[in-house]
Design a protein around this motif. Structure first.
Motif, PDB file in Angstrom:
ATOM      1  N   ALA A 191       5.675   2.109  -5.610  1.00  0.00           N
ATOM      2  CA  ALA A 191       6.331   3.394  -5.345  1.00  0.00           C
ATOM      3  C   ALA A 191       7.362   3.271  -4.217  1.00  0.00           C
ATOM      4  O   ALA A 191       8.469   3.820  -4.294  1.00  0.00           O
ATOM      5  CB  ALA A 191       5.279   4.436  -4.991  1.00  0.00           C
ATOM      6  N   VAL A 192       6.982   2.513  -3.173  1.00  0.00           N
ATOM      7  CA  VAL A 192       7.922   2.301  -2.064  1.00  0.00           C
ATOM      8  C   VAL A 192       9.173   1.584  -2.554  1.00  0.00           C
ATOM      9  O   VAL A 192      10.313   1.950  -2.213  1.00  0.00           O
ATOM     10  CB  VAL A 192       7.247   1.500  -0.936  1.00  0.00           C
ATOM     11  N   LEU A 193       8.970   0.541  -3.409  1.00  0.00           N
ATOM     12  CA  LEU A 193      10.112  -0.198  -3.948  1.00  0.00           C
ATOM     13  C   LEU A 193      11.009   0.706  -4.787  1.00  0.00           C
ATOM     14  O   LEU A 193      12.242   0.674  -4.676  1.00  0.00           O
ATOM     15  CB  LEU A 193       9.605  -1.378  -4.779  1.00  0.00           C
ATOM     16  N   ILE A 194      10.382   1.516  -5.643  1.00  0.00           N
ATOM     17  CA  ILE A 194      11.154   2.432  -6.506  1.00  0.00           C
ATOM     18  C   ILE A 194      11.970   3.407  -5.654  1.00  0.00           C
ATOM     19  O   ILE A 194      13.160   3.643  -5.896  1.00  0.00           O
ATOM     20  CB  ILE A 194      10.204   3.190  -7.462  1.00  0.00           C
ATOM     21  N   LEU A 195      11.339   4.000  -4.615  1.00  0.00           N
ATOM     22  CA  LEU A 195      12.035   4.986  -3.774  1.00  0.00           C
ATOM     23  C   LEU A 195      13.165   4.352  -2.971  1.00  0.00           C
ATOM     24  O   LEU A 195      14.256   4.926  -2.847  1.00  0.00           O
ATOM     25  CB  LEU A 195      11.035   5.652  -2.830  1.00  0.00           C
ATOM     26  N   VAL A 196      12.927   3.152  -2.418  1.00  0.00           N
ATOM     27  CA  VAL A 196      13.981   2.473  -1.645  1.00  0.00           C
ATOM     28  C   VAL A 196      15.189   2.187  -2.523  1.00  0.00           C
ATOM     29  O   VAL A 196      16.341   2.429  -2.136  1.00  0.00           O
ATOM     30  CB  VAL A 196      13.433   1.178  -1.017  1.00  0.00           C
ATOM     31  N   LEU A 197      14.927   1.656  -3.738  1.00  0.00           N
ATOM     32  CA  LEU A 197      16.039   1.362  -4.648  1.00  0.00           C
ATOM     33  C   LEU A 197      16.754   2.647  -5.083  1.00  0.00           C
ATOM     34  O   LEU A 197      17.994   2.675  -5.188  1.00  0.00           O
ATOM     35  CB  LEU A 197      15.509   0.607  -5.875  1.00  0.00           C
ATOM     36  N   THR A 198      15.975   3.696  -5.338  1.00  0.00           N
ATOM     37  CA  THR A 198      16.582   4.967  -5.747  1.00  0.00           C
ATOM     38  C   THR A 198      17.436   5.549  -4.624  1.00  0.00           C
ATOM     39  O   THR A 198      18.564   6.009  -4.849  1.00  0.00           O
ATOM     40  CB  THR A 198      15.489   5.972  -6.148  1.00  0.00           C
ATOM     41  N   PHE A 199      16.904   5.556  -3.383  1.00  0.00           N
ATOM     42  CA  PHE A 199      17.668   6.083  -2.251  1.00  0.00           C
ATOM     43  C   PHE A 199      18.953   5.280  -2.024  1.00  0.00           C
ATOM     44  O   PHE A 199      20.000   5.841  -1.702  1.00  0.00           O
ATOM     45  CB  PHE A 199      16.809   6.037  -0.975  1.00  0.00           C
ATOM     46  N   ALA A 200      18.866   3.959  -2.216  1.00  0.00           N
ATOM     47  CA  ALA A 200      20.070   3.134  -2.059  1.00  0.00           C
ATOM     48  C   ALA A 200      21.094   3.465  -3.133  1.00  0.00           C
ATOM     49  O   ALA A 200      22.302   3.487  -2.879  1.00  0.00           O
ATOM     50  CB  ALA A 200      19.693   1.660  -2.109  1.00  0.00           C
ATOM     51  N   ALA A 201      20.591   3.711  -4.368  1.00  0.00           N
ATOM     52  CA  ALA A 201      21.495   4.004  -5.484  1.00  0.00           C
ATOM     53  C   ALA A 201      22.255   5.319  -5.281  1.00  0.00           C
ATOM     54  O   ALA A 201      23.433   5.433  -5.635  1.00  0.00           O
ATOM     55  CB  ALA A 201      20.712   4.039  -6.789  1.00  0.00           C
ATOM     56  N   VAL A 202      21.565   6.332  -4.699  1.00  0.00           N
ATOM     57  CA  VAL A 202      22.231   7.631  -4.506  1.00  0.00           C
ATOM     58  C   VAL A 202      23.016   7.686  -3.194  1.00  0.00           C
ATOM     59  O   VAL A 202      23.663   8.698  -2.899  1.00  0.00           O
ATOM     60  CB  VAL A 202      21.209   8.785  -4.556  1.00  0.00           C
ATOM     61  N   GLY A 203      22.984   6.631  -2.382  1.00  0.00           N
ATOM     62  CA  GLY A 203      23.783   6.564  -1.159  1.00  0.00           C
ATOM     63  C   GLY A 203      23.160   7.196   0.049  1.00  0.00           C
ATOM     64  O   GLY A 203      23.870   7.605   0.983  1.00  0.00           O
ATOM     65  N   LEU A 204      21.827   7.268   0.104  1.00  0.00           N
ATOM     66  CA  LEU A 204      21.156   7.906   1.223  1.00  0.00           C
ATOM     67  C   LEU A 204      21.285   7.105   2.512  1.00  0.00           C
ATOM     68  O   LEU A 204      21.188   7.664   3.613  1.00  0.00           O
ATOM     69  CB  LEU A 204      19.674   8.125   0.883  1.00  0.00           C
ATOM     70  N   TYR A 205      21.507   5.794   2.412  1.00  0.00           N
ATOM     71  CA  TYR A 205      21.552   4.950   3.600  1.00  0.00           C
ATOM     72  C   TYR A 205      22.976   4.764   4.146  1.00  0.00           C
ATOM     73  O   TYR A 205      23.167   4.056   5.127  1.00  0.00           O
ATOM     74  CB  TYR A 205      20.941   3.575   3.287  1.00  0.00           C
ATOM     75  N   ARG A 206      23.955   5.363   3.471  1.00  0.00           N
ATOM     76  CA  ARG A 206      25.342   5.163   3.892  1.00  0.00           C
ATOM     77  C   ARG A 206      25.825   6.098   5.017  1.00  0.00           C
ATOM     78  O   ARG A 206      26.609   5.685   5.864  1.00  0.00           O
ATOM     79  CB  ARG A 206      26.282   5.290   2.691  1.00  0.00           C
ATOM     80  N   PRO A 207      25.406   7.386   5.042  1.00  0.00           N
ATOM     81  CA  PRO A 207      25.951   8.292   6.072  1.00  0.00           C
ATOM     82  C   PRO A 207      25.581   7.871   7.489  1.00  0.00           C
ATOM     83  O   PRO A 207      24.478   7.379   7.741  1.00  0.00           O
ATOM     84  CB  PRO A 207      25.306   9.649   5.730  1.00  0.00           C
ATOM     85  N   ILE A 208      26.537   8.098   8.423  1.00  0.00           N
ATOM     86  CA  ILE A 208      26.260   7.936   9.857  1.00  0.00           C
ATOM     87  C   ILE A 208      25.624   9.244  10.316  1.00  0.00           C
ATOM     88  O   ILE A 208      26.246  10.311  10.229  1.00  0.00           O
ATOM     89  CB  ILE A 208      27.554   7.652  10.633  1.00  0.00           C
ATOM     90  N   LEU A 209      24.376   9.162  10.774  1.00  0.00           N
ATOM     91  CA  LEU A 209      23.581  10.371  10.998  1.00  0.00           C
ATOM     92  C   LEU A 209      24.256  11.344  11.968  1.00  0.00           C
ATOM     93  O   LEU A 209      24.199  12.562  11.772  1.00  0.00           O
ATOM     94  CB  LEU A 209      22.190   9.992  11.513  1.00  0.00           C
ATOM     95  N   ARG A 210      24.908  10.844  13.017  1.00  0.00           N
ATOM     96  CA  ARG A 210      25.497  11.761  14.009  1.00  0.00           C
ATOM     97  C   ARG A 210      26.604  12.614  13.386  1.00  0.00           C
ATOM     98  O   ARG A 210      26.876  13.729  13.842  1.00  0.00           O
ATOM     99  CB  ARG A 210      26.048  10.953  15.186  1.00  0.00           C
ATOM    100  N   TYR A 211      27.262  12.099  12.323  1.00  0.00           N
ATOM    101  CA  TYR A 211      28.355  12.831  11.690  1.00  0.00           C
ATOM    102  C   TYR A 211      27.954  13.450  10.354  1.00  0.00           C
ATOM    103  O   TYR A 211      28.802  13.974   9.631  1.00  0.00           O
ATOM    104  CB  TYR A 211      29.552  11.896  11.458  1.00  0.00           C
ATOM    105  N   ALA A 212      26.669  13.360   9.989  1.00  0.00           N
ATOM    106  CA  ALA A 212      26.228  13.859   8.686  1.00  0.00           C
ATOM    107  C   ALA A 212      26.306  15.377   8.641  1.00  0.00           C
ATOM    108  O   ALA A 212      26.081  16.061   9.637  1.00  0.00           O
ATOM    109  CB  ALA A 212      24.801  13.396   8.413  1.00  0.00           C
ATOM    110  N   ASP A 213      26.615  15.908   7.445  1.00  0.00           N
ATOM    111  CA  ASP A 213      26.684  17.351   7.268  1.00  0.00           C
ATOM    112  C   ASP A 213      25.667  17.792   6.220  1.00  0.00           C
ATOM    113  O   ASP A 213      24.742  17.050   5.879  1.00  0.00           O
ATOM    114  CB  ASP A 213      28.099  17.779   6.877  1.00  0.00           C
ATOM    115  N   GLU A 214      25.852  19.004   5.651  1.00  0.00           N
ATOM    116  CA  GLU A 214      24.862  19.545   4.709  1.00  0.00           C
ATOM    117  C   GLU A 214      24.775  18.732   3.417  1.00  0.00           C
ATOM    118  O   GLU A 214      23.793  18.848   2.679  1.00  0.00           O
ATOM    119  CB  GLU A 214      25.200  21.007   4.387  1.00  0.00           C
ATOM    120  N   SER A 215      25.761  17.912   3.117  1.00  0.00           N
ATOM    121  CA  SER A 215      25.693  17.087   1.911  1.00  0.00           C
ATOM    122  C   SER A 215      24.547  16.067   1.997  1.00  0.00           C
ATOM    123  O   SER A 215      24.063  15.584   0.969  1.00  0.00           O
ATOM    124  CB  SER A 215      27.020  16.355   1.686  1.00  0.00           C
TER     125      SER A 215
END
Length: 638
Positions: free
Chosen positions: A12-36
């Protein structure tokens, strides 16, 4: 049991990590992140849960209550989303604490104000502390974590945040509304800056966080009458147009307005190499911006409002031709007009600074009088359709050389028009334009920045004022109504006392005037006396008659003129006198040609004064003699 399916947890952890990477969850810089970011989290968790359900069913591990999957979805959203939001808040607080930033009060809680507050969150210089808005329905509400206050609470807010700054986020407000707001803010100790106007933002000329000094244009400006598109385009759109004096204040603005109307060709004629280079670079940037638009998007990292206005068809085919030259050289002008098939000429080339022309009268005559005559003759010979002279209110009952030369230039066009020439010759007369070169507005601004004093010639001196863009638009529209020999007057509104203008300028900087009533004020206003040839009040009409036109802010004057034979005789004698440096003769001919010219001072040309000093043993005026070079005058001046 649980130990039988424990292997599914790492899966499950592997599936979620790959899914989050696919949708771009790890790309935003948190300090500049907005409602998206929240949308991305929901998408990633939903996709991950669906994949886990598919794996569970595929491996036939048995039935699982549907509520378990829902609970898992909620827990994951809370953990993943909540953790990131909490971390973003911590990072922002650290950033704010690490920088000493000035507190800012934003006037205007609309869309522009919200965008401005969002941009300032990442600024190293400012931090928004409150919103102020006129709308009572917004009072007490919260926008981006900042409370919206009523305008009457501004004095308390300014006192609470000592040394605060007020930013006007009213880009689409009318001039009248901005004037009302600024007059209400004038008594506060806070400095006032303005957000760029909507036109500046959409054209890409300024960023949303690129503040500008609030100047008298915001206080004195009137609500402009909507331009008549048919009149604007009549002499410009699809045509070959020339602007003389293209590097000056009025000439450059004419070029900007003309470019937006999509001419076939725009020829810039200018004698100053640097100003020609500067205006050409600006206009080429405008052309590129018009031809390659991008959508307007606020970049949260750079705080830029990226993009430009909608593309205008045909911008890539507009020819921009910069030409160096003087309007006195008729042959060069005529050849340029013929080669580039000029159809409309806006003649803005002139010396206009009253004291300088008073000290250099012959150069003023050569440029303003003979430059206009040569340019008009060149236009007639080249078959130009319309020739427009940019005149001045100082041409009305002039007391100085500059005004007399502009009035004689008007008489030249009127005399030529009476000859029945095919070119429509007209002139547009108006008063001072705000922020033009040599005007009082940039002088006052610089004096206030240096701590004063602010110099005013006389407490009762008054002038008409208009913004440069408004004047340029009205000039273009007036040219469409030309029939030949027309004198058009622009409606300048009510005259403004220069002393009041100086006081307002000081208050706009958050400072107080130092006078007898307020000896502890910040800036002193010092009276220097009227300069040579200067009047207390200017006029726009010589006679008493004027007629309405198609445009409510443009009038047509009904004034006397001279026959071309009389004007030509004066010009021939004036040419001989100016070439011989015969200053008394030049003045006498100007007074003969311009009956209203009543000089109130003696000849003040530097060479003339030096020549008289050489010939006379009598001491000169103490205010003049120290400035005169101690050299013998040239023989040609004797």
């Amino acid at each position: 049991m649980l130990q039988d399916v424990v292997w599914l947890f790492p899966l499950a952890v592997l599936i979620l990590v790959l899914t989050f990477a696919a949708v771009g969850l790890y790309r935003p810089i948190l300090r500049y992140a907005d409602e998206s970011l929240l949308y991305t989290i929901v998408l990633g968790v939903s996709a991950g849960i669906l994949l886990m359900m598919a794996v569970w069913v595929f491996l036939r591990q048995g039935l699982v209550p549907r509520s378990s999957w829902l609970i898992g979805w909620l827990v994951l959203v809370a953990l993943v989303g909540g953790g990131r939001l909490a971390l973003r808040r911590i990072l922002r607080r650290r950033f704010r604490a690490s920088a000493a930033r000035a507190p800012v009060i934003i006037y205007g809680a609309g869309e522009a104000g919200a965008q401005l507050a969002n941009a300032l969150r990442y600024s190293a210089e400012f931090t928004p502390v409150a919103f102020v808005d006129d709308n009572p329905q917004l009072w007490g509400s919260v926008v981006l974590g900042l409370k919206v206050r009523a305008p009457f609470k501004l004095p308390r807010l300014v006192a609470q945040h000592e040394g605060s700054l007020i930013l006007l986020a009213l880009p689409s407000a009318s001039h009248r509304r901005r004037r009302e707001v600024l007059e209400a803010l004038a008594g506060l100790s806070a400095r006032v800056l303005a957000l760029p106007t909507l036109a500046e933002l959409t054209s890409g000329a300024r960023r949303i966080d690129e503040f500008r000094e609030v100047d008298v244009a915001d206080i004195l400006g009137r609500d402009s009458v909507q331009p008549n598109e048919a009149l604007l385009q009549e002499r410009v759109s699809g045509r070959s147009v020339m602007v003389t004096g293209a590097g000056g204040s009025i000439g450059a603005e004419l070029c900007r307005q003309i470019l937006l109307l999509r001419p076939r060709r725009l020829v810039l004629f200018e004698r100053s190499e640097y100003t020609l280079y500067a205006v050409e670079q600006e206009l080429r940037a405008m052309l590129a911006n018009m031809a390659h638009p991008r959508p307007l998007v606020l970049n949260p990292i750079t705080s830029d409002l990226e993009g430009s206005a909608d593309a205008r068809p045909g911008t890539s085919s507009i020819e921009l031709i910069p030409l160096l030259g003087s309007v006195i050289h008729q042959r060069r002008l005529q050849v340029a007009m013929e080669r580039f098939q000029i159809e409309t000429v806006y003649h803005a080339a002139a010396y206009k600074h009253v004291p300088i022309v008073e000290r250099n009268p012959i150069e003023g005559v050569r440029n303003n009088v003979f430059g206009t005559w040569r340019a008009a003759e060149a236009a007639i010979a080249a078959g130009v359709g319309t020739f427009v002279l940019i005149s001045s209110d100082k041409a009305v009952r002039p007391t100085n050389v500059m005004g007399a030369t502009k009035r004689l230039a008007e008489l030249i066009l009127q005399g030529l028009a009476e000859q029945g020439v095919p070119t429509r010759l007209c002139m547009v007369r108006f008063g001072n334009v705000l922020d033009s070169s040599g005007s009082v507005v940039p002088l006052f601004r610089e004096q206030v920045r240096k701590g004063g004093p602010v110099t005013v010639t006389h407490p009762e001196v008054e002038r008409y004022f208009m913004t440069i863009p408004e004047a340029a638009q009205l000039v273009i529209q007036a040219s469409a109504m030309a029939q030949g020999g027309d004198v058009f007057l622009l409606d300048m509104g009510e005259p403004v006392r220069i002393l009041d203008l100086a006081r307002r300028m000081i208050r706009l900087f958050g400072l107080e005037v130092r006078d007898a009533d307020q000896p502890d004020g910040d800036i002193e206003i010092r009276f220097t006396g009227l300069r040579s040839g200067e009047k207390l009040r200017e006029e726009l009409l010589i006679g008493s008659d004027d007629l309405a036109t198609e445009h409510p802010m443009i009038r047509r004057a009904c004034e006397r003129s001279l026959s071309w034979s009389v004007v030509r005789d004066c010009l021939e004698r004036l040419d001989v006198a100016s070439r011989a440096f015969d200053y008394p003769a030049v003045r006498a001919i100007l007074r003969e040609a311009v009956a209203e010219y009543q000089p109130e001072n003696d000849i003040e040309d530097w060479i003339w004064l030096a020549d008289r000093r050489e010939e006379s043993a009598e001491p000169m005026d103490a205010a003049v003699s120290p400035l005169i070079p101690q050299v013998p005058p040239p023989r040609s001046a004797r």
